[in-house]
Scaffold this motif. Structure first.
Motif, short mmCIF file in Angstrom:
data_model
loop_
_atom_site.label_atom_id
_atom_site.label_comp_id
_atom_site.label_asym_id
_atom_site.label_seq_id
_atom_site.Cartn_x
_atom_site.Cartn_y
_atom_site.Cartn_z
N VAL A 22 0.84 -1.19 0.00
CA VAL A 22 0.00 0.00 0.00
C VAL A 22 0.88 1.25 0.00
O VAL A 22 1.95 1.29 0.60
CB VAL A 22 -0.98 -0.01 1.21
N LYS A 23 0.44 2.27 -0.74
CA LYS A 23 1.13 3.56 -0.77
C LYS A 23 0.43 4.49 0.20
O LYS A 23 -0.80 4.57 0.22
CB LYS A 23 1.08 4.18 -2.17
N LEU A 24 1.20 5.20 1.01
CA LEU A 24 0.64 6.06 2.05
C LEU A 24 1.04 7.50 1.82
O LEU A 24 2.22 7.79 1.60
CB LEU A 24 1.14 5.60 3.42
N LEU A 25 0.08 8.39 1.87
CA LEU A 25 0.35 9.83 1.79
C LEU A 25 -0.33 10.48 2.98
O LEU A 25 -1.55 10.50 3.09
CB LEU A 25 -0.19 10.42 0.49
N PHE A 26 0.47 10.99 3.89
CA PHE A 26 -0.04 11.66 5.07
C PHE A 26 -0.20 13.14 4.77
O PHE A 26 0.68 13.76 4.19
CB PHE A 26 0.92 11.48 6.25
N VAL A 27 -1.33 13.69 5.19
CA VAL A 27 -1.64 15.10 4.98
C VAL A 27 -1.94 15.71 6.35
O VAL A 27 -2.73 15.17 7.11
CB VAL A 27 -2.86 15.27 4.05
N SER A 28 -1.28 16.83 6.64
CA SER A 28 -1.48 17.47 7.95
C SER A 28 -1.19 18.95 7.86
O SER A 28 -0.42 19.40 7.02
CB SER A 28 -0.55 16.82 8.98
N GLY A 29 -1.80 19.68 8.74
CA GLY A 29 -1.52 21.11 8.88
C GLY A 29 -0.33 21.35 9.77
O GLY A 29 0.22 22.44 9.81
N ALA A 30 0.09 20.32 10.51
CA ALA A 30 1.25 20.43 11.40
C ALA A 30 2.46 19.80 10.72
O ALA A 30 2.37 18.72 10.15
CB ALA A 30 0.96 19.70 12.71
N GLU A 31 3.56 20.50 10.74
CA GLU A 31 4.79 20.00 10.12
C GLU A 31 5.44 18.94 11.02
O GLU A 31 5.69 19.20 12.19
CB GLU A 31 5.76 21.16 9.90
N PRO A 32 5.69 17.75 10.49
CA PRO A 32 6.32 16.71 11.31
C PRO A 32 7.80 17.01 11.53
O PRO A 32 8.42 17.72 10.73
CB PRO A 32 6.14 15.44 10.49
N ASP A 33 8.36 16.48 12.61
CA ASP A 33 9.79 16.65 12.82
C ASP A 33 10.54 15.60 11.99
O ASP A 33 9.95 14.74 11.36
CB ASP A 33 10.15 16.57 14.30
N GLU A 34 11.86 15.67 11.97
CA GLU A 34 12.66 14.79 11.14
C GLU A 34 12.48 13.32 11.52
O GLU A 34 12.46 12.45 10.65
CB GLU A 34 14.14 15.17 11.22
N LEU A 37 9.22 12.20 9.96
CA LEU A 37 9.38 12.05 8.51
C LEU A 37 10.11 10.76 8.17
O LEU A 37 9.75 10.06 7.22
CB LEU A 37 10.13 13.25 7.93
N GLN A 38 11.15 10.44 8.93
CA GLN A 38 11.88 9.20 8.67
C GLN A 38 11.01 7.98 8.92
O GLN A 38 11.07 7.01 8.17
CB GLN A 38 13.15 9.12 9.52
N GLU A 39 10.16 8.03 9.94
CA GLU A 39 9.24 6.92 10.21
C GLU A 39 8.29 6.73 9.03
O GLU A 39 7.97 5.60 8.67
CB GLU A 39 8.45 7.17 11.49
N LEU A 40 7.84 7.82 8.42
CA LEU A 40 6.95 7.72 7.26
C LEU A 40 7.70 7.15 6.06
O LEU A 40 7.19 6.28 5.36
CB LEU A 40 6.37 9.09 6.91
N ARG A 41 8.92 7.63 5.83
CA ARG A 41 9.73 7.11 4.71
C ARG A 41 9.99 5.61 4.88
O ARG A 41 9.98 4.87 3.90
CB ARG A 41 11.05 7.87 4.63
#
Length: 75
Positions: A22-34, A37-41
């Motif tokens: 599955v491909k995941l695209l997270f959308v948020s108004g809050a900027e994630p920390d590094e 972001l690495q957990e998402l990658r």
């Protein structure tokens, strides 16, 4: 990436357990920390910060699905 019963990474793990491709695209108004972001990658996920227009969304989805630029009508 917070929701009432789980955060975005927990949701990603649950979805990936059902379908590892599955491909995941997270959308948020809050900027994630590094770290986030690495957990998402690490989970084949992308991130899109609000606000964005439809062309940015189409581009990001196209990249994730490896659709050539301009192949989506109206883009």
């Amino acid at each position: 990436l917070h929701m009432p019963d789980m955060d975005g990474v927990q949701l990603a793990d649950a979805l990936l357990a059902r379908d590892p491709d599955v491909k995941l695209l997270f959308v948020s108004g809050a900027e994630p920390d590094e770290t986030q972001l690495q957990e998402l990658r690490d989970r084949n996920g992308g991130f899109l910060a609000k606000p964005f227009d439809e062309f940015v969304l189409l581009d990001r989805v196209g990249v994730m699905l490896r659709i050539p630029p301009g192949a989506i009508q109206g883009h």
